[in-house]
Motif scaffolding. Structure first.
Motif, PDB file in Angstrom:
ATOM      1  N   HIS A 244       0.797  -1.231   0.000  1.00  0.00           N
ATOM      2  CA  HIS A 244       0.000   0.000   0.000  1.00  0.00           C
ATOM      3  C   HIS A 244       0.825   1.274   0.000  1.00  0.00           C
ATOM      4  N   ASN A 245       2.082   1.187   0.417  1.00  0.00           N
ATOM      5  CA  ASN A 245       2.855   2.403   0.614  1.00  0.00           C
ATOM      6  C   ASN A 245       3.425   2.897  -0.726  1.00  0.00           C
ATOM      7  N   PHE A 246       2.835   3.995  -1.199  1.00  0.00           N
ATOM      8  CA  PHE A 246       3.186   4.479  -2.533  1.00  0.00           C
ATOM      9  C   PHE A 246       4.595   5.055  -2.596  1.00  0.00           C
ATOM     10  N   SER A 247       5.267   5.172  -1.456  1.00  0.00           N
ATOM     11  CA  SER A 247       6.646   5.682  -1.527  1.00  0.00           C
ATOM     12  C   SER A 247       7.642   4.543  -1.792  1.00  0.00           C
ATOM     13  N   ALA A 248       7.153   3.300  -1.819  1.00  0.00           N
ATOM     14  CA  ALA A 248       8.048   2.181  -2.121  1.00  0.00           C
ATOM     15  C   ALA A 248       8.380   2.173  -3.622  1.00  0.00           C
ATOM     16  N   ASP A 249       9.477   1.533  -3.984  1.00  0.00           N
ATOM     17  CA  ASP A 249       9.839   1.431  -5.413  1.00  0.00           C
ATOM     18  C   ASP A 249       8.842   0.540  -6.164  1.00  0.00           C
ATOM     19  N   PHE A 250       8.324  -0.476  -5.487  1.00  0.00           N
ATOM     20  CA  PHE A 250       7.366  -1.408  -6.084  1.00  0.00           C
ATOM     21  C   PHE A 250       6.134  -1.433  -5.184  1.00  0.00           C
ATOM     22  N   TYR A 251       4.959  -1.150  -5.731  1.00  0.00           N
ATOM     23  CA  TYR A 251       3.741  -1.210  -4.911  1.00  0.00           C
ATOM     24  C   TYR A 251       2.543  -1.497  -5.811  1.00  0.00           C
ATOM     25  N   ALA A 252       1.371  -1.674  -5.181  1.00  0.00           N
ATOM     26  CA  ALA A 252       0.169  -2.018  -5.950  1.00  0.00           C
ATOM     27  C   ALA A 252      -0.919  -0.978  -5.737  1.00  0.00           C
ATOM     28  N   SER A 253      -1.796  -0.825  -6.737  1.00  0.00           N
ATOM     29  CA  SER A 253      -3.007  -0.018  -6.541  1.00  0.00           C
ATOM     30  C   SER A 253      -4.153  -0.740  -7.261  1.00  0.00           C
ATOM     31  N   ASN A 254      -5.361  -0.207  -7.125  1.00  0.00           N
ATOM     32  CA  ASN A 254      -6.562  -0.803  -7.775  1.00  0.00           C
ATOM     33  C   ASN A 254      -6.697  -2.298  -7.487  1.00  0.00           C
ATOM     34  N   ILE A 255      -6.477  -2.685  -6.236  1.00  0.00           N
ATOM     35  CA  ILE A 255      -6.533  -4.123  -5.905  1.00  0.00           C
ATOM     36  C   ILE A 255      -7.977  -4.628  -5.895  1.00  0.00           C
ATOM     37  N   GLU A 256      -8.239  -5.713  -6.603  1.00  0.00           N
ATOM     38  CA  GLU A 256      -9.558  -6.359  -6.529  1.00  0.00           C
ATOM     39  C   GLU A 256      -9.361  -7.845  -6.317  1.00  0.00           C
ATOM     40  N   ILE A 257      -9.954  -8.365  -5.236  1.00  0.00           N
ATOM     41  CA  ILE A 257      -9.806  -9.799  -4.943  1.00  0.00           C
ATOM     42  C   ILE A 257     -11.167 -10.467  -5.052  1.00  0.00           C
ATOM     43  N   MET A 258     -11.320 -11.350  -6.009  1.00  0.00           N
ATOM     44  CA  MET A 258     -12.550 -12.184  -6.078  1.00  0.00           C
ATOM     45  C   MET A 258     -12.038 -13.622  -5.942  1.00  0.00           C
ATOM     46  N   ASP A 259     -12.300 -14.511  -6.943  1.00  0.00           N
ATOM     47  CA  ASP A 259     -11.642 -15.816  -6.826  1.00  0.00           C
ATOM     48  C   ASP A 259     -10.277 -15.796  -7.493  1.00  0.00           C
ATOM     49  N   GLN A 260      -9.923 -14.664  -8.102  1.00  0.00           N
ATOM     50  CA  GLN A 260      -8.531 -14.375  -8.431  1.00  0.00           C
ATOM     51  C   GLN A 260      -8.291 -12.896  -8.110  1.00  0.00           C
ATOM     52  N   THR A 261      -7.089 -12.422  -8.351  1.00  0.00           N
ATOM     53  CA  THR A 261      -6.759 -11.082  -7.898  1.00  0.00           C
ATOM     54  C   THR A 261      -6.277 -10.242  -9.080  1.00  0.00           C
ATOM     55  N   THR A 262      -6.746  -9.014  -9.155  1.00  0.00           N
ATOM     56  CA  THR A 262      -6.195  -8.106 -10.168  1.00  0.00           C
ATOM     57  C   THR A 262      -5.676  -6.853  -9.462  1.00  0.00           C
ATOM     58  N   PHE A 263      -4.620  -6.298  -9.986  1.00  0.00           N
ATOM     59  CA  PHE A 263      -4.100  -5.046  -9.425  1.00  0.00           C
ATOM     60  C   PHE A 263      -3.168  -4.379 -10.431  1.00  0.00           C
ATOM     61  N   THR A 264      -2.906  -3.087 -10.189  1.00  0.00           N
ATOM     62  CA  THR A 264      -1.915  -2.382 -11.005  1.00  0.00           C
ATOM     63  C   THR A 264      -0.590  -2.456 -10.257  1.00  0.00           C
ATOM     64  N   LEU A 265       0.413  -2.963 -10.944  1.00  0.00           N
ATOM     65  CA  LEU A 265       1.753  -3.044 -10.338  1.00  0.00           C
ATOM     66  C   LEU A 265       2.551  -1.827 -10.767  1.00  0.00           C
ATOM     67  N   HIS A 266       3.103  -1.110  -9.795  1.00  0.00           N
ATOM     68  CA  HIS A 266       3.934   0.063 -10.098  1.00  0.00           C
ATOM     69  C   HIS A 266       5.392  -0.303  -9.833  1.00  0.00           C
ATOM     70  N   THR A 267       6.247  -0.046 -10.810  1.00  0.00           N
ATOM     71  CA  THR A 267       7.671  -0.371 -10.648  1.00  0.00           C
ATOM     72  C   THR A 267       8.500   0.771 -11.228  1.00  0.00           C
ATOM     73  N   PRO A 268       9.791   0.805 -10.935  1.00  0.00           N
ATOM     74  CA  PRO A 268      10.633   1.866 -11.509  1.00  0.00           C
ATOM     75  C   PRO A 268      10.725   1.778 -13.041  1.00  0.00           C
ATOM     76  N   ILE A 269      10.362   0.610 -13.644  1.00  0.00           N
ATOM     77  CA  ILE A 269      10.425   0.540 -15.116  1.00  0.00           C
ATOM     78  C   ILE A 269       9.035   0.675 -15.740  1.00  0.00           C
ATOM     79  N   GLY A 270       8.043   1.069 -14.959  1.00  0.00           N
ATOM     80  CA  GLY A 270       6.703   1.311 -15.513  1.00  0.00           C
ATOM     81  C   GLY A 270       5.630   0.546 -14.757  1.00  0.00           C
ATOM     82  N   ASP A 271       4.382   0.692 -15.224  1.00  0.00           N
ATOM     83  CA  ASP A 271       3.250   0.056 -14.550  1.00  0.00           C
ATOM     84  C   ASP A 271       2.692  -1.072 -15.410  1.00  0.00           C
ATOM     85  N   SER A 272       2.007  -2.009 -14.764  1.00  0.00           N
ATOM     86  CA  SER A 272       1.426  -3.111 -15.526  1.00  0.00           C
ATOM     87  C   SER A 272       0.160  -3.602 -14.819  1.00  0.00           C
TER      88      SER A 272
END
Ligand code: ATP
Ligand code: MG
Length: 451
Positions: A244-272
């Motif tokens: 959750h801590n957006f000051s980290a080099d790698f973190y997640a946002s838009n987390i959705e957990i159902m029977d699988q999980t989706t989220f936006t991964l933020h990294t120093p080389i871009g988001d996915s």
């Protein structure tokens, strides 16, 4: 494995040879388990608390081994290399093989989630090239050298899990691995009896950085780290991750957990945008950690996304066992400590229908074990778990403090009670967890056969 010639082995381990064959024979494998000797292998006779490999040295040769490494000369004309300490010889051979490899090495440790992160990182790196990774839970001072000895010439990456139940164990294994990147997934109250306190755990896990290459990258969890590590890492590159801590080099946002999980991964080389076929917030953290580790040795975001999408749950670790369309058991019986038990309760709390927590004792928690079991009971209450079923001794406190508990002294009575719950609640999710010694998977097998 990377080929080793028998005479060369005697030099590496600084041993005295007897009756070795004259030819330059290469060995196919190094074995320490006398029941698993293969043709053209080398058998190393280790001495444990309960066993002495020397008793099987001759048998190993009969079963196909070319030679044995022993601490004392075996009174027979079998091919043997005598050393001072076979445990050290195993490490010397592993280090030699590791130094022959041109792969990039990543090592990881932590209180929970090591195997999960190892599997996810291996999934990602396999998208990049041939990858060796720890099999099962071979993460101790015997398992790590055996892992390195499985290296092949063509391996481009190696993912090595390091575990410890005593101070100094990871210092030893990380020096064998010499990782290009090293990660500590988290620290929690696990194996307390061995380390004394949370600081003790931090010190033991922090040893991983002692083996880090000079230009290596250290990766730590912003939500679970120790100031001492930062002091150790003054001259190293440090990357941080966090859910959750957006000051980290790698973190997640838009987390959705159902029977699988989706989220936006933020990294120093871009988001996915990531799809992870696993549940539980802790697995998002594990996925972020794996991304950091894989990216540190060159993985791209496309490879990260593909590798994580192919992740599978490992048996016993939040492994779904579906009874029917609306009744599901999460088999988390592989092990438990305070951190992983809390994570499991948070998962159960998000699940559909009547929620049943089935718990055994959490072992190795030292003098405060009672308090930790009480706290888990309180957490179950706070997370609105509908029913707690406990089997064991300490786990009675979990039942008691949950306010919705039923304690059983034997597994059979617990199974009968659970079968009744399954009849009463057509939509039901059950989560089964306890320390390894509690063998809580027995209940799942019984339920499956009796339902
Ligand atoms: P071991 O010490 O036995 O090798 P491990 O560290 O390899 O364990 P895993 O086997 O990956 O851990 O997971 C064990 C259990 O820990 C899982 O069933 C899950 O409940 C819990 N767990 C996994 N990841 C985390 C995490 N990041 N935080 C807290 N709990 C976790
Ligand atoms: Mg493990």
């Amino acid at each position: 494995m990377i080929p080793l010639v028998i005479k060369q082995i005697a030099t590496i381990v600084n041993g005295t040879s007897y009756h070795l064959p004259d030819e330059e024979l290469a060995i196919n494998e190094i074995c320490t388990d006398s029941r698993k000797i293969t043709d053209q292998s080398l058998f190393i006779a280790l001495v444990g608390e309960k066993f002495d490999g020397h008793l099987f040295a001759k048998q190993a040769i009969d079963d196909g081994a070319i030679a044995v490494i022993v601490n004392r000369k075996i009174d027979d004309d079998i091919p043997q290399i005598v050393v001072n300490d076979t445990y050290i010889a195993l490490g010397q051979l592993a280090e030699f093989v590791r130094d022959q490899s041109s792969a990039k090495f990543v090592a990881l440790t932590g209180s929970s989630g090591k195997t999960s992160v190892k599997e996810m990182t291996a999934n990602i790196l396999q998208q990049c090239g041939e990858t060796l990774y720890t099999q099962g839970n071979f993460n101790n001072d015997i398992g790590v050298p055996l892992t390195l000895l499985r290296l092949k010439k063509q391996d481009q990456f190696a993912v090595v899990e390091l575990g410890a139940n005593h101070i100094g164990e990871i210092a030893y294994t990380t020096r064998l691995v010499k990782p290009n990147s090293a990660l500590i997934n988290n620290i929690a109250l696990a194996h307390i009896e061995g380390f004394g306190s949370l600081d003790g755990v931090a010190t033991a896990k922090g040893e991983i950085f002692e083996g880090l290459a000079d230009n290596g990258i250290a990766i730590i969890n912003l939500e679970s780290c120790s100031d001492n590590w930062l002091a150790m890492l003054k001259n190293k590159t440090v990357w941080t991750f966090s859910i959750h801590n957006f000051s980290a080099d790698f973190y997640a946002s838009n987390i959705e957990i159902m029977d699988q999980t989706t989220f936006t991964l933020h990294t120093p080389i871009g988001d996915s945008e990531i799809t992870l076929p696993l549940v539980g917030e802790h697995n998002i953290s594990n996925a972020i950690a794996s991304s950091a580790l894989a990216i540190s040795v060159g993985a791209t975001l496309t490879q990260v996304k593909k590798g994580l999408a192919e992740s599978k749950s490992v048996k016993g670790r939040l492994y779904p066992v579906r009874l029917n369309q609306t009744q599901l058991i999460w088999d988390d019986s592989y092990n438990a400590n305070v951190g992983s038990m809390s994570a499991a309760i948070h998962v159960l709390a998000t699940q559909p229908g009547y929620k049943v927590l089935v718990v055994g004792d959490m072992a190795e928690l030292g003098n405060d074990a009672n308090i930790y079991h009480q706290q888990i009971g309180e957490l179950a209450k706070q997370q609105n778990i509908d029913c707690v079923v406990s089997v064991g001794q300490l786990s009675e406190l979990i039942s008691q403090f949950s306010g919705v508990g039923h304690h059983f002294i034997d597994k059979q009575s617990a199974v009968d009670y659970l079968l009744n719950l399954l009849r009463l609640h057509p939509t039901l999710t059950m989560l089964v967890k306890g320390s390894r010694s509690a063998k809580m998977e027995d209940l799942i097998v019984e339920i499956q056969t009796k339902i």
